[in-house]
Design an enzyme around this catalytic site. Structure first.
Site, PDB file in Angstrom:
ATOM      1  CG  ASP A  47      -1.755  -1.082   1.425  1.00 15.55           C
ATOM      2  OD1 ASP A  47      -1.739  -1.937   0.687  1.00 15.55           O
ATOM      3  OD2 ASP A  47      -2.671  -1.043   2.371  1.00 15.55           O
ATOM      4  CD  GLU A 222      -7.742  -4.500   3.460  1.00 15.36           C
ATOM      5  OE1 GLU A 222      -7.173  -5.063   4.442  1.00 15.36           O
ATOM      6  OE2 GLU A 222      -7.408  -4.600   2.249  1.00 15.36           O
TER       7      GLU A 222
END
Length: 492
Positions: A47, A222
């Protein structure tokens, strides 16, 4: 190496300098290593975090496990840029191992406060039974890029969520700060958006879940991101287990967006004229995107080009994944457009106009280029990237600007296969009988395709032999097209 749990979570000090050098050598010698995309110097990247503008530079961090192509003890690696294109890797900046992040410094965001950059992130802790507890943590970065963690957690997980409570986005609205956090409700195991507020970054008020009309968000949300694009609020997030009747998708997990009218921070209510979710990227490999509003109000976005729980061919070289190009966002008719930043032109080495009425457009691409191509209306064809000169052997872009109006990307016959369980083609539709404009960036093992000015984007990884260097149509015909091939330099 067999990556046992103990090996994944042993301290970084367990690795010698020689270990680190060997890992870095594997990446540097890889033929799949991107040249103008952010990629790990070793190990795994996932990420993007802390995307921001601070102290006269652009900053992005990425979640990392530097010692192999697996998910282990995560840290943040720091990259800086003067133009959103040339990125410099400053190494590990946010290290795990303290009381509240002993099992990893996970995803989060950044916000400039006075003369420092405040980082808000998720820290993971495990007990002897491997039960996880998540904390939302803080850290300050000064003008010298030195980071000091806040001693105590900002937010502990409330009793009504499971262990899945992570990825805070820090926002400022008037004189208050808000944290938007992905959560899984303990009672019904559904994905939710949690909202907290504070005035001092210490005393946080739990405002519960955001009320919305978006329907079932699957079992976990998420990487929630709220960004304002052309004065419209855009909610970008990753719903895991999203029902197909809400958004049909072939990827293991989608990255989606929705354009609304307002997020009322007083009541925690998302107002929207539609409950429609849209794919942020119609390709194979985009996840965990992060967007923010720069000081000039422009919105920018960067994504992880990789997916959880998928094995990639570069894994065997002990590295995995990269980040996308940075894209400027705009909203047209409630649709999000993604546009490569103008500074991409600074990578140009040479440019040539595409020949007319030819089957082979470019013979030797070096697999590091931008291809601009306008395909005239009322025709069909098959464009091959990374072709070896044989029919249909390469990354196929099958297009129809006639009655159906579609573009199909097919990676079934371009190098090493992977993730075939989730399909080998992706398709987008557009208005037929109109010109199809493509802006394509190829960087060794990554391809980003911007369709009709960024109205749609298709991003994918592919792992072809680097000897496959042709751009061609699959058969000789009378296709009408125009465009250019642009050789690009490394970003470093």
């Amino acid at each position: 190496m067999i990556w046992t749990r103990d090996k994944r979570y042993q301290p970084y000090s367990a690795y010698s300098e020689k270990d680190k050098e060997n890992l870095a050598d594997q990446v540097s010698s890889s033929v799949y290593k991107p040249a103008f995309h952010i990629h790990p110097t070793s190990g795994l990247l996932n990420d993007p975090n802390g995307f921001s503008y601070f102290n006269g530079q652009w900053h992005v961090f990425y979640q990392a496990f530097p010692f192999g192509a697996v998910h282990g003890l995560k840290s943040w690696v720091h990259c800086v840029s003067d133009d959103l294109v040339h990125w410099h890797n400053l190494g590990i900046a946010l290290k795990p191992g303290d009381q509240y992040d002993s099992y990893g410094a996970y995803s989060g965001s950044a916000h400039v406060i006075n003369d420092k950059l405040f980082l808000m992130y998720t820290g993971n802790v495990r007990d002897k039974d491997w039960q996880r507890r998540s904390y939302q943590l803080g850290a300050w970065m000064d003008a010298n890029n030195q980071i000091t963690k806040v001693n105590e957690p900002l937010i502990a997980a409330p009793d009504y969520v499971t262990e899945h409570f992570r990825d805070p986005q820090l926002l400022k609205v008037n004189d208050e700060y808000f944290a938007l956090i992905g959560a899984q409700d303990k009672q019904n195991l559904r994905g939710e958006f949690s909202l907290y507020k504070t005035q001092n970054l210490k005393d946080w008020e739990d405002m519960g879940y955001i009320k919305h009309n978006l329907g079932d968000m699957g079992y976990m949300v998420e990487c929630p991101n709220l960004v304002y694009v052309d004065d419209k609020p855009v909610l970008i997030f990753c719903p895991q287990g999203l029902p197909q009747n809400i958004l049909p998708t072939e990827n293991i997990y989608p990255n989606v967006y929705t354009v609304g009218r307002n997020l009322d921070f007083k009541t925690g209510t998302w107002y929207s004229d539609t409950s429609t979710l849209m794919q942020l990227d119609a390709g194979f490999d985009v996840y965990a995107s992060q967007a923010f509003n720069a000081p000039d109000g422009q919105a920018y976005l960067i994504s992880w080009v990789g997916l959880p729980e998928i094995n990639y061919p570069s894994d065997r070289e002990n590295w995995a994944h990269c980040l996308s190009l940075v894209k400027r966002l705009k909203v047209v008719d409630n649709k999000l457009y993604q546009i490569p930043v103008t500074a991409m032109s600074t990578l140009t080495v040479a440019e040539q106009t595409l020949p007319q009425n030819q089957q082979v457009l470019v013979t030797d691409t070096k697999q590091q280029y931008e291809l601009k191509l306008d395909l005239a209306p009322n025709q069909k064809g098959n464009l091959l990237l990374a072709s070896d000169g044989t029919s249909d052997h390469g990354l196929q872009l099958r297009f129809d600007t006639n009655n159906d109006g579609y573009l199909i990307v097919d990676r079934s016959n371009v190098g090493e296969k992977f993730a075939t369980k989730y399909g080998e083609t992706r398709k987008v539709n557009f208005d037929p009988h109109k010109k199809l404009s493509l802006d394509i960036f190829v960087d060794h093992s990554i391809c980003e395709i911007f369709i009709n000015g960024g109205e749609q984007v298709m991003t994918l990884r592919f792992f072809a032999p680097q000897t496959q260097t042709m751009i061609a149509f699959s058969e000789q015909n009378t296709l009408k097209y125009s465009g250019s091939y642009i050789l690009l330099n490394d970003m470093g």
